[in-house]
Every structure is written in structure tokens, then in C-alpha cells.
Design an enzyme around this catalytic site. Structure first.
Site, mmCIF file in Angstrom:
data_model
loop_
_atom_site.group_PDB
_atom_site.id
_atom_site.type_symbol
_atom_site.label_atom_id
_atom_site.label_comp_id
_atom_site.label_asym_id
_atom_site.label_seq_id
_atom_site.Cartn_x
_atom_site.Cartn_y
_atom_site.Cartn_z
ATOM 1 C CG ASP A 27 -1.734 1.093 1.215
ATOM 2 O OD1 ASP A 27 -2.506 1.422 0.029
ATOM 3 O OD2 ASP A 27 -1.899 1.835 2.240
ATOM 4 C CG ASP A 29 -2.327 7.633 0.275
ATOM 5 O OD1 ASP A 29 -1.422 8.422 0.238
ATOM 6 O OD2 ASP A 29 -2.879 7.238 -0.551
#
Length: 343
Positions: A27, A29
Site C-alpha cells: 500500500d 498512503d
């Protein structure tokens, strides 16, 4: 040990995770960067993992930016990446739409450039108004300056009976100044106005996992994320292992209360966890040991004894909490235990 086999405690690994798995599905963010700036130790850890032969793929529910823009940003931060290394929820939702509409169909795009580019990639034609004869509505994160009128356009079209697709439903998104509303909050606005339910593509749902597998060809992947309800649940749904890093939205108390589908295989402070093995958590009567710590459920809370690395204490606490069911063990004693670890 895989969390698919035993989700009662975090697993151990005798080798570095970057050696045990061929591909990291990362991922962005809250894991690699926040508010556009690299998170501490991220660049160095990813550089070392890649140099050791691990394939790095960046899997994000943020549909705002194109893969080209994301790859450029990563390269600027010091993590060289190609657009093909980036998989976005915009790509996943575009494939979902294309599976149900003919080539050349018009789609009302409520979001940023990343969504429009992904729709075009699938042979669809993004339009801006409900009056442009769209055959469907696709909604993705449009950034903090998304105009309120865009939600109105979506509502007009959906109330006419058009199918509605959403890239993801993350309620929040981490940034440099804190936690801000995410695409899920915007989806709720349209849901309230229309009473409709969207088809959702992003993590933790299968369309995103399908898109990731198709684009990466990973054989032994590990999902790396900061969110229990998207990254970790997405790994659970896809039948793969996961590493939770504590650099984003999940804190230690939330981890202790996690239901089985939200329990990561491994837990670490940040992306340095890719470069190391993971200590075993072992049963000790009605308690659990990790490193120099022993944790157990006592009454309606958790107690922790010992000393050593704080993360080992958290891993022991997870095993004790999860053996009890996860919920109902976050009382005063549990708070004291976490405070003692500084987590």
C-alpha cells in the site's frame, strides 16, 4: 506459518520476509508515504529489499493519480518505479465496468485523472455530465478540492437508474497534517442522496486482488499495509500473508481488537520489517511469550510482564487478545500494558 492456517497469534519467520516472499504488494498512503513525503525508513528499506531480489508492486486504493504519476513520485522519493509496478483501484474499477459494458460505452467519471485514464485504458469513454448520455457512473477519490457539484452529477445519473461503481470505500486517507476524509466519505454522500448501493472494486474486495494478480504475476506475495479493513482483510480474502506496519491509521489498541479477517500474519513498526525475520509467539500455559515478554488475559483486560523490544510485547498481547476473541479485552489493564510499551 500462514494466518490462513492460524489467526490466533502473529506468525514467526526464521528468514527475512524479503527472502521468504517473492513480491511485496505495498500500500502507499500510510506505508510508503504520507502527504507526499516518504515515511521514515521506507526508502532505505525498499531499496534494500529490491536489491535482494524482491519484486515491489505498489497497490493503492487511491484512485486520484495515474500509475505514471505515482511511479514518478516514488522515483523522486528515491524508490525507482515503473508505471507497470503500480496497481490502483481506478484500474480495478475500470476493469469491473468494462466487464459489464460494451467497448466505447460512456461512463460518468466522478474523480480525478487516474480514474479517467483507467477508463480509457479499458476502451471506455469518460464524460463529465449526467446529460452526456452515460451508461454508468464510476466514482473515485478526487482530492481534497473535489467540487460538491460532482456529487450532484453522480446523484442525477444514479437516480435515472444507471449502474454505480466505486473505486473503493476507505472512509479516511492519511496526510501530512493528519487523517482526512477519503473516497468512502464521498461515496456516503451519494449513497445518502440516492439510496443506491455501488459495486466496489478496491481493497478488500476480490476485484482489486484479481487486478493485482493479473498485473504482477506474483507467486509468493505478501501484502504490506497500514489498514486492517482494506489491506489486511484484502490479504485474508485473497488467501495470502500480510504485514501490518504501524505508520498509518491503525494503532495498537485497534490491532488487539481485530476480528480474524483483520489479523495480519506479521506486525512491525515500519517497512524495516521486510528486511528481518519475525520472532515466534509461543503458548505458555494460558499466556503467550514473545521475546522477553509474557501476556495473558486476566479478568476483562490484558496483563503484560517482562522487558525487551516493545514490538515483541505487542505481538504477545495480540496472541493473548486474539485467543480471547479480540474484543472485550481493551479495559484499563490493557491500556496500562500498551502505555508501558509506548505504543
Amino acid at each position: 506459518m500462514s494466518h490462513q492456517q492460524d489467526r490466533s497469534r502473529p506468525s514467526g519467520s526464521s528468514t527475512a520476509l524479503s527472502e521468504a516472499y517473492d513480491t511485496a504488494l505495498l500500500d502507499l498512503d500510510g506505508v510508503v508515504y504520507a502527504g507526499g513525503e516518504a515515511i521514515g525508513h521506507a526508502v532505505e528499506s525498499l531499496t534494500e529489499a529490491r536489491a535482494g531480489g524482491m519484486h515491489l508492486a505498489y497497490v493503492t486504493n487511491n484512485a486520484l493519480r495515474t500509475p505514471d504519476a505515482v511511479a514518478e513520485h516514488l522515483t523522486e522519493l528515491g524508490v525507482p518505479a515503473e508505471p507497470s509496478d503500480v496497481i490502483t483501484s481506478a484500474q480495478a474499477v475500470a476493469r469491473l465496468v468494462a466487464d459489464q459494458l460494451p467497448p466505447g460505452a460512456r461512463v460518468l467519471a466522478i474523480g480525478g485523472e487516474g480514474l479517467r485514464v483507467a477508463l480509457r485504458e479499458r476502451g471506455l469513454v469518460p464524460v463529465e455530465s449526467a446529460d452526456d448520455d452515460p451508461a454508468a457512473v464510476a466514482q473515485g477519490y478526487g482530492g481534497p478540492d473535489m467540487a460538491w457539484g460532482r456529487f450532484a452529477e453522480a446523484s442525477y445519473a444514479i437516480r435515472r437508474g444507471l449502474p454505480w461503481f466505486a473505486s473503493n470505500t476507505d472512509l479516511t486517507i492519511p496526510g501530512a497534517r493528519g487523517i482526512a476524509p477519503g473516497n468512502g466519505a464521498a461515496v456516503e454522500v451519494v449513497r445518502i442522496a440516492t439510496g443506491a448501493e455501488p459495486q466496489v472494486a478496491g481493497k478488500p474486495l476480490p476485484p482489486m486482488h484479481r487486478e493485482t494478480v493479473l498485473r504482477t504475476g506474483a507467486k509468493r506475495p505478501i501484502v504490506v499495509g497500514d489498514r486492517l479493513d482494506t489491506d489486511i482483510e484484502g490479504a485474508f480474502n485473497g488467501g495470502v500473508d500480510s504485514l501490518l506496519v504501524l505508520t498509518g491509521v491503525t494503532d495498537a489498541a485497534q490491532l488487539l481488537a481485530a476480528p480474524p479477517q483483520h489479523r495480519p500474519t506479521y506486525v512491525d513498526r515500519d517497512l524495516r520489517g521486510l528486511l528481518t525475520g519475525q520472532p515466534e509467539v509461543t503458548p505458555a500455559g494460558d499466556a503467550y511469550r514473545c521475546g522477553g515478554w509474557t501476556a495473558a488475559v486476566r479478568g476483562d483486560g490484558l496483563v503484560l510482564e517482562g522487558e525487551g523490544e516493545a514490538l515483541d510485547g505487542l505481538r504477545a498481547l495480540c496472541a493473548a487478545a486474539w485467543s480471547f476473541g479480540g474484543s472485550g479485552v481493551c479495559g484499563l489493564e490493557t491500556g496500562k500494558a500498551l502505555a508501558g510499551l509506548g505504543l
